[in-house]
Scaffold this active site. Structure first.
Site, PDB file in Angstrom:
ATOM      1  N   GLU A 173       0.863  -1.201   0.000  1.00  0.00           N
ATOM      2  CA  GLU A 173       0.000   0.000   0.000  1.00  0.00           C
ATOM      3  C   GLU A 173       0.895   1.245   0.000  1.00  0.00           C
ATOM      4  OE1 GLU A 173      -1.618   0.782   3.921  1.00  0.00           O
ATOM      5  OE2 GLU A 173      -3.356   1.826   3.102  1.00  0.00           O
TER       6      GLU A 173
ATOM      7  N   ASN B 170      -6.808   6.310  -1.920  1.00  0.00           N
ATOM      8  CA  ASN B 170      -5.737   5.367  -1.620  1.00  0.00           C
ATOM      9  C   ASN B 170      -5.963   4.196  -2.592  1.00  0.00           C
ATOM     10  OD1 ASN B 170      -3.969   3.526  -0.511  1.00  0.00           O
ATOM     11  ND2 ASN B 170      -4.534   3.972   1.606  1.00  0.00           N
TER      12      ASN B 170
ATOM     13  N   LYS C  70      -9.308   2.193  -2.118  1.00  0.00           N
ATOM     14  CA  LYS C  70      -9.576   1.658  -0.773  1.00  0.00           C
ATOM     15  C   LYS C  70     -10.929   2.118  -0.228  1.00  0.00           C
ATOM     16  CE  LYS C  70      -7.101   1.343   3.704  1.00  0.00           C
ATOM     17  NZ  LYS C  70      -5.832   1.751   4.350  1.00  0.00           N
TER      18      LYS C  70
ATOM     19  N   GLU D 181      -5.905   8.861   7.604  1.00  0.00           N
ATOM     20  CA  GLU D 181      -6.450   8.427   6.298  1.00  0.00           C
ATOM     21  C   GLU D 181      -7.832   9.016   6.051  1.00  0.00           C
ATOM     22  OE1 GLU D 181      -5.891   4.563   4.521  1.00  0.00           O
ATOM     23  OE2 GLU D 181      -4.874   3.950   6.359  1.00  0.00           O
TER      24      GLU D 181
ATOM     25  N   CYS E 220      -4.942  -2.948   2.775  1.00  0.00           N
ATOM     26  CA  CYS E 220      -4.697  -2.867   4.219  1.00  0.00           C
ATOM     27  C   CYS E 220      -5.937  -3.094   5.072  1.00  0.00           C
ATOM     28  CB  CYS E 220      -4.014  -1.549   4.568  1.00  0.00           C
ATOM     29  SG  CYS E 220      -3.276  -1.638   6.214  1.00  0.00           S
TER      30      CYS E 220
ATOM     31  N   ASN F  16       0.187  -1.169   5.407  1.00  0.00           N
ATOM     32  CA  ASN F  16       1.096  -0.449   6.329  1.00  0.00           C
ATOM     33  C   ASN F  16       0.423  -0.548   7.682  1.00  0.00           C
ATOM     34  OD1 ASN F  16       3.177   1.818   4.955  1.00  0.00           O
ATOM     35  ND2 ASN F  16       1.472   1.240   3.615  1.00  0.00           N
TER      36      ASN F  16
HETATM   37  N1  CDT Z   1      -3.039   1.438   6.437  1.00  0.00           N
HETATM   38  C1  CDT Z   1      -3.976   0.864   7.209  1.00  0.00           C
HETATM   39  O1  CDT Z   1      -5.122   0.680   6.802  1.00  0.00           O
HETATM   40  N2  CDT Z   1      -3.608   0.516   8.456  1.00  0.00           N
HETATM   41  C2  CDT Z   1      -4.499   0.007   9.454  1.00  0.00           C
HETATM   42  C3  CDT Z   1      -3.965   0.356  10.786  1.00  0.00           C
HETATM   43  C4  CDT Z   1      -4.864   0.022  11.883  1.00  0.00           C
HETATM   44  S1  CDT Z   1      -6.174   1.114  12.089  1.00  0.00           S
HETATM   45  C5  CDT Z   1      -5.488   2.580  12.645  1.00  0.00           C
HETATM   46  C6  CDT Z   1      -4.667  -1.505   9.348  1.00  0.00           C
HETATM   47  O2  CDT Z   1      -5.812  -1.966   9.328  1.00  0.00           O
HETATM   48  O3  CDT Z   1      -3.682  -2.234   9.359  1.00  0.00           O
END
Ligand code: CDT
Length: 307
Positions: free
Chosen positions: A47, A110, A127, A146, A172, A197
């Protein structure tokens, strides 16, 4: 019958804020070269693969935010990835921040794309499940903005005919939602690529920090098994600008087993020769959707959210 496809997850280690697109692309090209030596036909990058994970900072100036976005794909900096696809006859999945101008409106997504072996974009996904928050929150050790910087994707969960099968994508946080996989499964996805990420530290519930790798594997393995699909999960990993990101990039077969996994938190290739026909082991049996689903009992899933 078998439909072999040589696939790879191209995990990236941390990307510094000062690192240029050209420098990151050079790292990706190195992984593509390595993959080519293994005969890889499809490689997945994480991502937001072209920059640091910028939603961890609060920016007031829109120009600062937009500097992390791509206004064209391919661009001068990313063209070499498309050239390498053609040269190596190797498609790729690539996540990036997408800025689109529609008349007087500027939209931010995204996004990920699938590029085929000829270097053509054959699929795009934006996304849907945006995590985090939209305002600055001073109690957090780092932000997760985000919901400030992107709008929720408007393309749905589509599947694409490529690489001799049906390809699906998500990004993600989408991987934590069973609906993601089920919609892709109902659209016959045989291989779903997922870039992520994921910080080790979850500020709302730090007592879950030690479960981050477990949850990562849990949701992707369940998604693979319950829908009879291959999954490539690919991380941006390691300590990025002071924030620890999990690694654990892996390839999961349609029975839910991890068949290959990263060992480091750095740039690393994870390789496996998948057989797309193995989806039938699940789809023609325990999760034969046509035979066994009972959608009339699932209506709350598609009802609008309660206000
Ligand atoms: N990038 C991304 O979606 N990261 C989220 C982080 C946890 S929620 C703050 C994930 O689901 O891994």
């Amino acid at each position: 019958m078998s439909r072999p496809l040589k696939i790879a997850a191209a995990q990236l280690g941390p990307i510094a804020r000062e690192e240029t697109r050209t420098e990151v692309v050079a790292r990706c090209l190195k992984l593509m070269e390595e993959a080519h030596a293994l005969g890889v036909e499809l490689i997945a990058f994480p991502e937001l693969a072209l920059t640091t994970f910028f939603p961890r900072w609060y920016f007031e100036d829109q120009a600062d935010i937009d500097s992390f976005f791509e206004t064209e794909m391919p661009s001068a900096e990313t063209q070499s990835l498309f050239d390498a696809a053609k040269k190596y006859q190797m498609g790729f999945y690539l996540g990036y921040a997408e800025l689109v101008k529609e008349g007087d409106t500027t939209r931010h997504f995204n996004t990920t794309i699938i590029v085929d072996k000829t270097g053509e974009i054959v699929g795009k996904y934006r996304k849907v499940h945006l995590p985090g928050h939209s305002e600055y929150e001073d109690w957090r050790p780092f932000q997760h903005l985000e919901r400030r910087y992107f709008e929720s994707g408007d393309l749905g969960f589509q599947t694409f005919d490529a690489f001799g099968g049906k390809m699906g994508m998500c990004i993600c946080n989408d991987r934590r939602w069973p609906e993601t996989y089920r919609v892709l499964g109902l659209r016959d996805a045989e291989l779903v690529m997922i870039g992520y990420n994921t910080p080790v530290h979850y500020p709302q519930a730090p007592e879950h920090d030690h479960l981050q790798d477990f949850h990562n594997e849990l949701v992707m393995q369940a998604g693979a098994y319950q829908n009879g699909m291959w999954i490539v999960g690919v991380a941006k990993a390691g300590k990025e600008e002071g924030c620890d990101l999990i690694g654990g990039s892996c390839i999961i077969d349609p029975t839910g087993q991890i068949v290959a996994q990263a060992k480091t938190l750095e740039d690393e290739l994870v390789f496996f020769e998948a057989d797309l026909d193995r989806c039938d082991e699940i789809r023609k049996n325990v999760f034969n959707f046509q035979r066994y689903r009972e959608p009339e009992n699932y209506t709350p899933i598609t009802e609008p959210k309660k206000s």
